[in-house]
Design a protein around this motif. Structure first.
Motif, mmCIF file in Angstrom:
data_model
loop_
_atom_site.group_PDB
_atom_site.id
_atom_site.type_symbol
_atom_site.label_atom_id
_atom_site.label_comp_id
_atom_site.label_asym_id
_atom_site.label_seq_id
_atom_site.Cartn_x
_atom_site.Cartn_y
_atom_site.Cartn_z
ATOM 1 N N PHE A 176 0.849 -1.185 0.000
ATOM 2 C CA PHE A 176 0.000 0.000 0.000
ATOM 3 C C PHE A 176 0.888 1.240 0.000
ATOM 4 O O PHE A 176 2.084 1.160 0.284
ATOM 5 N N LEU A 177 0.280 2.358 -0.315
ATOM 6 C CA LEU A 177 0.939 3.653 -0.160
ATOM 7 C C LEU A 177 0.271 4.413 0.971
ATOM 8 O O LEU A 177 -0.943 4.343 1.139
ATOM 9 N N ILE A 178 1.065 5.123 1.750
ATOM 10 C CA ILE A 178 0.544 6.047 2.757
ATOM 11 C C ILE A 178 0.631 7.428 2.139
ATOM 12 O O ILE A 178 1.721 7.887 1.778
ATOM 13 N N VAL A 179 -0.510 8.064 1.977
ATOM 14 C CA VAL A 179 -0.611 9.255 1.137
ATOM 15 C C VAL A 179 -1.223 10.421 1.908
ATOM 16 O O VAL A 179 -2.150 10.237 2.705
ATOM 17 N N ALA A 180 -0.685 11.621 1.668
ATOM 18 C CA ALA A 180 -1.221 12.857 2.259
ATOM 19 C C ALA A 180 -1.468 13.864 1.143
ATOM 20 O O ALA A 180 -1.060 13.661 -0.003
ATOM 21 N N GLN A 181 -2.156 14.944 1.482
ATOM 22 C CA GLN A 181 -2.364 16.008 0.497
ATOM 23 C C GLN A 181 -1.029 16.649 0.127
ATOM 24 O O GLN A 181 -0.137 16.801 0.974
ATOM 25 N N ALA A 182 -0.870 17.009 -1.130
ATOM 26 C CA ALA A 182 0.312 17.747 -1.542
ATOM 27 C C ALA A 182 0.307 19.098 -0.838
ATOM 28 O O ALA A 182 -0.741 19.734 -0.698
ATOM 29 N N GLY A 183 1.461 19.510 -0.359
ATOM 30 C CA GLY A 183 1.546 20.795 0.332
ATOM 31 C C GLY A 183 1.187 20.737 1.796
ATOM 32 O O GLY A 183 1.189 21.763 2.482
ATOM 33 N N ILE A 238 2.248 5.048 18.181
ATOM 34 C CA ILE A 238 1.543 6.325 18.029
ATOM 35 C C ILE A 238 0.036 6.069 18.007
ATOM 36 O O ILE A 238 -0.414 4.931 17.896
ATOM 37 N N ASN A 239 -0.725 7.139 18.115
ATOM 38 C CA ASN A 239 -2.180 7.061 18.013
ATOM 39 C C ASN A 239 -2.622 7.608 16.663
ATOM 40 O O ASN A 239 -2.269 8.734 16.297
ATOM 41 N N LEU A 240 -3.373 6.820 15.930
ATOM 42 C CA LEU A 240 -3.983 7.251 14.676
ATOM 43 C C LEU A 240 -5.457 6.864 14.738
ATOM 44 O O LEU A 240 -5.777 5.705 15.003
ATOM 45 N N THR A 241 -6.323 7.808 14.512
ATOM 46 C CA THR A 241 -7.764 7.537 14.536
ATOM 47 C C THR A 241 -8.220 7.073 13.167
ATOM 48 O O THR A 241 -8.020 7.772 12.162
ATOM 49 N N HIS A 242 -8.839 5.906 13.143
ATOM 50 C CA HIS A 242 -9.273 5.320 11.877
ATOM 51 C C HIS A 242 -10.614 5.901 11.437
ATOM 52 O O HIS A 242 -11.553 5.984 12.217
ATOM 53 N N VAL A 243 -10.674 6.298 10.172
ATOM 54 C CA VAL A 243 -11.916 6.782 9.561
ATOM 55 C C VAL A 243 -12.236 5.873 8.379
ATOM 56 O O VAL A 243 -11.611 5.978 7.317
ATOM 57 N N PRO A 244 -13.180 4.947 8.533
ATOM 58 C CA PRO A 244 -13.500 4.027 7.432
ATOM 59 C C PRO A 244 -14.403 4.679 6.389
ATOM 60 O O PRO A 244 -15.315 5.434 6.727
ATOM 61 N N TYR A 245 -14.138 4.369 5.132
ATOM 62 C CA TYR A 245 -14.981 4.830 4.028
ATOM 63 C C TYR A 245 -15.545 3.612 3.300
ATOM 64 O O TYR A 245 -15.135 2.475 3.560
ATOM 65 N N MET A 263 -10.247 8.369 -0.991
ATOM 66 C CA MET A 263 -9.457 9.368 -1.711
ATOM 67 C C MET A 263 -10.187 10.709 -1.738
ATOM 68 O O MET A 263 -9.578 11.773 -1.579
ATOM 69 N N THR A 264 -11.498 10.677 -1.917
ATOM 70 C CA THR A 264 -12.297 11.903 -1.890
ATOM 71 C C THR A 264 -12.199 12.557 -0.519
ATOM 72 O O THR A 264 -12.076 13.786 -0.405
ATOM 73 N N GLY A 265 -12.230 11.747 0.532
ATOM 74 C CA GLY A 265 -12.101 12.270 1.882
ATOM 75 C C GLY A 265 -10.760 12.943 2.110
ATOM 76 O O GLY A 265 -10.685 13.996 2.758
ATOM 77 N N LEU A 266 -9.707 12.375 1.573
ATOM 78 C CA LEU A 266 -8.378 12.983 1.720
ATOM 79 C C LEU A 266 -8.282 14.279 0.924
ATOM 80 O O LEU A 266 -7.793 15.300 1.430
ATOM 81 N N LEU A 267 -8.753 14.253 -0.302
ATOM 82 C CA LEU A 267 -8.679 15.442 -1.159
ATOM 83 C C LEU A 267 -9.485 16.608 -0.593
ATOM 84 O O LEU A 267 -9.135 17.769 -0.801
ATOM 85 N N SER A 268 -10.558 16.305 0.139
ATOM 86 C CA SER A 268 -11.392 17.359 0.721
ATOM 87 C C SER A 268 -10.935 17.765 2.118
ATOM 88 O O SER A 268 -11.544 18.637 2.736
ATOM 89 N N GLY A 269 -9.881 17.106 2.624
ATOM 90 C CA GLY A 269 -9.344 17.474 3.926
ATOM 91 C C GLY A 269 -10.041 16.847 5.111
ATOM 92 O O GLY A 269 -9.840 17.277 6.249
ATOM 93 N N GLU A 270 -10.860 15.823 4.887
ATOM 94 C CA GLU A 270 -11.562 15.171 5.998
ATOM 95 C C GLU A 270 -10.616 14.359 6.881
ATOM 96 O O GLU A 270 -10.875 14.170 8.063
#
Length: 310
Positions: free
Chosen positions: A112-119, A163-170, A177-184
Motif C-alpha cells: 500500500f501507499l501512505i498518502v497525504a495532500q500535496a503541500g 503512536i495514536n492514529l484515529t481510523h476513519v473508514p470509508y 481518496m475523496t475524503g483525503l482530497l477534501s481534507g476530511e
C-alpha cells in the motif's frame, strides 16, 4: 493398448466449466485479477472458467460458499489478503480460514501507499510520526473500510510505531481518496493504482510504501521500514483457493495452469498494470504458510489494538 479398469473409471478433469468466486464488486481489483486469470486458465483447461462476484460481509459470503462446495475442482475462490483479516475480525464464520480450504497458488501481491495532500505539513513519514508522538493534535487516517487491508496496515503502523492514529473508514478506496482530497482526514492508506493519478497530478504525495522493498512504480518513495519502523511490512495479495479435500490430480492440474497463465507475458503485463504489484505463482504449501502467518498477525493486532470484532 486398452485402458485399465482404474483408468476407465477415472473421469477426465475438467469435463465442464469451472467457477471462480470472489467476495467483492464487479470491476474491482479482485474481479479484474480473477477475470484476467480465468480467461487464460480456460485456454489450458479446455473449459470456460466463469467468474462470479459474490460481494458482502467482507468477502466471507463467497468464502463460505466455496468452503461448503464439493471439492472436485469445479468451484474455486479468488481470495485476497482480506481472507486472513476476516478470520481475525469475525467472531463466527461458517468455515475455518485455513482448514476449510486447499491452497492452490498465489497470483499477485502488492504494497500500500501512505498518502497525504500535496503541500501538507507531512512531506515524509518521519514528519507524521513526529507529530503523532508529540500529541500536538489528533491524526486521522482513512481506509477503504473496517477490516480491509488498508485498515489493518494503518492500525499496524500505529501499533508498531507507538503512536495514536484515529481510523476513519470509508465505503471503498475511491471514497477514501475523496475524503483525503477534501481534507476530511490527514492521510489514507491506499492501493498504489488508486493513488498514482492524483500523485502525478500534484494533488497528493506519497509519504511511504508499506512493502519491505520500495514499490517499483515509484522507487523514489521510501518504505516505512526505511523511515524508522524496523521490519515493517504489509502487503495485500490475491490467490486461488479450493475447498479442502481437493484430490491431488485436480490440485496439480490447477496449480500448473496458474503457473502457465502467469508465465504469459501478456497476462503478467495486464495484472501488473491492474494491481501495481508483483505477479508470482507459489506452491500450495507457501500460500498456506502466508495465510496462517497473516491470520496470526491480524488476530494479535485485533486484540492489542482493541479493534471491535464483527
Amino acid at each position: 493398448m486398452g485402458l485399465t479398469d482404474s483408468q476407465a473409471q477415472t473421469p477426465k478433469y475438467p469435463e465442464r466449466p469451472l467457477r471462480v468466486l470472489h467476495g467483492f464488486g464487479a470491476g474491482g481489483n479482485a474481479d479484474t485479477v480473477a477475470r484476467i486469470l480465468a480467461a487464460e486458465m480456460g485456454k489450458g483447461l479446455g473449459q470456460a472458467v466463469i467468474v462470479e462476484p459474490k460481494p458482502g460481509a467482507g468477502g466471507t459470503i463467497a468464502s463460505g460458499t466455496v468452503a461448503s462446495a464439493k471439492p472436485d475442482g469445479y468451484t474455486l475462490l479468488l481470495a485476497t489478503g482480506g481472507h486472513a483479516i476476516a478470520g481475525a475480525l469475525y467472531d463466527r464464520l461458517p468455515y475455518d480460514t485455513v482448514k476449510s480450504f486447499q491452497a492452490v497458488s498465489a497470483v499477485t501481491s502488492f504494497p500500500f501507499l501512505i498518502v497525504a495532500q500535496a503541500g501538507s505539513k507531512f512531506n515524509h513519514l518521519q514528519d507524521l510520526l513526529k507529530a503523532a508522538k508529540s500529541r500536538s493534535q489528533e491524526l486521522t487516517f482513512g481506509s477503504a473500510g473496517v477490516g480491509t487491508g488498508q485498515h489493518m496496515a494503518g492500525a499496524w503502523l500505529a501499533q508498531q510505531a507507538g503512536i495514536n492514529l484515529t481510523h476513519v473508514p470509508y465505503r471503498g478506496e475511491s471514497a477514501s481518496m475523496t475524503g483525503l482530497l477534501s481534507g476530511e482526514v490527514d492521510l489514507v492508506v491506499v492501493a498504489p493504482t488508486t493513488a498514482v493519478q492524483h500523485i502525478k497530478a500534484g494533488k497528493l504525495q506519497a509519504l511511504a510504501t508499506t512493502g519491505l522493498n520500495r514499490w517499483s512504480g515509484m522507487p523514489e518513495v521510501r518504505t516505512v521500514a526505511e523511515q524508522g519502523v524496523a521490519q515493517f511490512e504489509v502487503r495485500s495479495w490475491t490467490a486461488l483457493l479450493a475447498p479442502a479435500g481437493l484430490p491431488k490430480p485436480q490440485l496439480d492440474r490447477l496449480q500448473a495452469e496458474v503457473r502457465r497463465a502467469l508465465a504469459e507475458d501478456s497476462v503478467r503485463t495486464r495484472l501488473e498494470e491492474a494491481t501495481g504489484g508483483e505477479v508470482k505463482a507459489s506452491t500450495p504449501a507457501d500460500l498456506q504458510a502466508t495465510i496462517q502467518s497473516d491470520l496470526k498477525r491480524w488476530t494479535q493486532l485485533v486484540k492489542d489494538a482493541n479493534i471491535q470484532k464483527e
